[in-house]
Design an enzyme around this catalytic site. Structure first.
Site, short mmCIF file in Angstrom:
data_model
loop_
_atom_site.label_atom_id
_atom_site.label_comp_id
_atom_site.label_asym_id
_atom_site.label_seq_id
_atom_site.Cartn_x
_atom_site.Cartn_y
_atom_site.Cartn_z
N TYR A 112 -1.59 48.78 16.09
CA TYR A 112 -2.10 49.68 15.04
C TYR A 112 -3.57 49.36 14.77
O TYR A 112 -3.92 48.27 14.30
CB TYR A 112 -1.28 49.47 13.78
CG TYR A 112 -1.50 50.49 12.69
CD1 TYR A 112 -0.62 51.55 12.53
CD2 TYR A 112 -2.56 50.38 11.80
CE1 TYR A 112 -0.80 52.48 11.52
CE2 TYR A 112 -2.75 51.31 10.79
CZ TYR A 112 -1.87 52.36 10.65
OH TYR A 112 -2.04 53.28 9.65
N TYR A 143 -4.66 59.86 14.61
CA TYR A 143 -4.13 59.07 13.51
C TYR A 143 -2.92 59.78 12.93
O TYR A 143 -3.04 60.61 12.03
CB TYR A 143 -5.20 58.85 12.43
CG TYR A 143 -4.72 58.04 11.25
CD1 TYR A 143 -4.55 56.68 11.36
CD2 TYR A 143 -4.45 58.65 10.03
CE1 TYR A 143 -4.12 55.92 10.28
CE2 TYR A 143 -4.02 57.91 8.94
CZ TYR A 143 -3.86 56.55 9.07
OH TYR A 143 -3.43 55.80 8.00
#
Length: 396
Positions: free
Chosen positions: A295, A346
């Site tokens: 991430y 995202y």
């Protein structure tokens, strides 16, 4: 006593996603995006949507499970779980929660998903009049009075401390960003496809909050992604090669979530207790991992997370984190092979889980040489964080 584990009990049988859009450019509402991703995952698995009987998500996704069940015409809904807290740190925990429902007989076919339409509902994490009001509580009470009101500001302090303590240079962060952009150029889904990044462009980009340049920070996008979980035995009847859960872990170290930012491990990605649990359940070690999807809301969090998962000691970060080591073709540890939050899209990190599935299947646009074991790291520097290890049948 029988070991309590998810290893080999549940498999990913389908993945799906929408077109990925720049912030505010989706022509569809967030709920419709979620449905599109779910239907795409069903098509990928070769199953009828009516087989779904559970949902799992995280970060308070607005697409309510009951409403999704009605829209899909499901005969019944048996399981609906939402991972508390941690923002993007819940992307792996949501998969673990869905898998746990299947392993314990509470559901047979669970969709795990995340949907975002920031053009419809506003920028995720955006500071508004309500977040800077005269009265605030929780973490913001210790930050807002001093002008620390955005995620880059909060996390840059942890990153700067870590870099200072371990002598990490800016070039290490640059390599992480360049790896994501490098892989995005081979990924037609990536928002930054066709927009390569070189060292000079990175170095010349504006500071957001030191030590984070523009290209150290993730994009803001609209889109949705979903995957389908089933019991490992039933997974063999689906259209795609099953990808098995080897291990999952979530949580936080001691006092990491202290509101006054006074954790005893302040300069940390918060995987000190989580990573050992993950490897223990999966029965693998760092050396067994062939590819990582970490991430990357901010590159500094990736730096910390990779060290805390045992790929290198912090003092070796400058030597390990160079572009040649992080690319799919020939790299020691291919990283974020779809482009990640920085360069693909995202979707709060859930696109990283889908890319890990592609790697194990052998269908990634940036296929790693070693792909039988894929690690997904969820949300460094938040609390709680979460992890997943996915693998092929040969690993079991």
């Amino acid at each position: 006593m029988t070991a309590r584990t998810l290893r080999g009990k549940v498999a990913v049988v389908g993945i799906g996603e929408t077109t990925y859009y720049k912030h505010g450019q989706s022509p569809d509402a967030e709920f419709k995006l979620a449905l599109q991703a779910i239907l795409a995952a069903c098509a990928d698995a070769g199953i009828h949507p009516h087989r779904i009987d559970g949902f799992a998500s995280y970060s308070d996704d607005r697409s309510d499970a009951t409403r999704l069940a009605v829209a899909l015409g499901l005969p019944r809904l048996r399981s609906a779980t939402m991972q508390w807290g941690g923002g993007g740190g819940g992307c792996c925990a949501a998969v673990a929660n869905g898998a746990a429902a299947i392993a314990t007989g509470q559901a047979d076919c669970v969709v795990v998903f995340r949907s975002l339409a920031q053009g419809q509902h506003g920028r995720f994490g955006h500071v508004s009049a309500t977040t800077t009001a005269a009265t605030v509580s929780g973490e913001r009470a210790y930050l807002a009075p001093y002008g620390v009101i955005s995620p880059p500001q909060r996390f840059a302090m942890r990153v700067r401390r870590y870099m200072h303590e371990h002598g990490v240079r800016q070039e290490a962060l640059r390599a992480i960003a360049m790896a994501s952009y490098h892989h995005a150029q081979n990924n037609p889904r990536a928002v930054m496809n066709g927009k390569p990044l070189d060292e000079a462009t990175y170095d010349a980009s504006r500071w957001i909050v030191e030590p984070l340049h523009l290209f150290d920070c993730c994009m803001e996008n609209d889109g949705a992604a979903a995957l389908i979980l089933m019991d490992a035995q039933r997974a063999a009847d689906c259209a795609q090669k099953p990808v098995y859960l080897l291990g999952a872990a979530a949580g936080s170290g001691p006092r990491f979530g202290s509101f006054a930012h006074n954790s005893i491990e302040y300069a940390s990605g918060n995987f000190g207790t989580v990573a050992p649990d993950l490897y223990r359940m999966a029965g693998v070690e760092p050396k067994d991992v062939g590819v990582v999807q970490a991430y990357d809301s901010f590159t500094g969090g990736v730096l910390m997370a990779l060290a805390e998962h045992g790929f290198f000691p912090p003092e070796a970060a400058n030597d390990f984190l160079v572009l040649d080591n992080l690319v799919a073709k020939g790299g020691r540890l291919p990283l974020n092979t779809s482009g990640g939050n920085l360069a693909e899209c995202y979707v709060h990190g859930f696109e990283l889980v889908l890319e890990a599935v592609r790697q194990v299947r052998g269908t990634s646009s940036n296929q790693a040489a070693r792909n039988d074991v894929a690690l997904v790291v969820g949300g460094p520097m938040v609390s709680p964080v979460s992890d997943l290890l996915l693998g092929s049948g040969d690993v079991l």
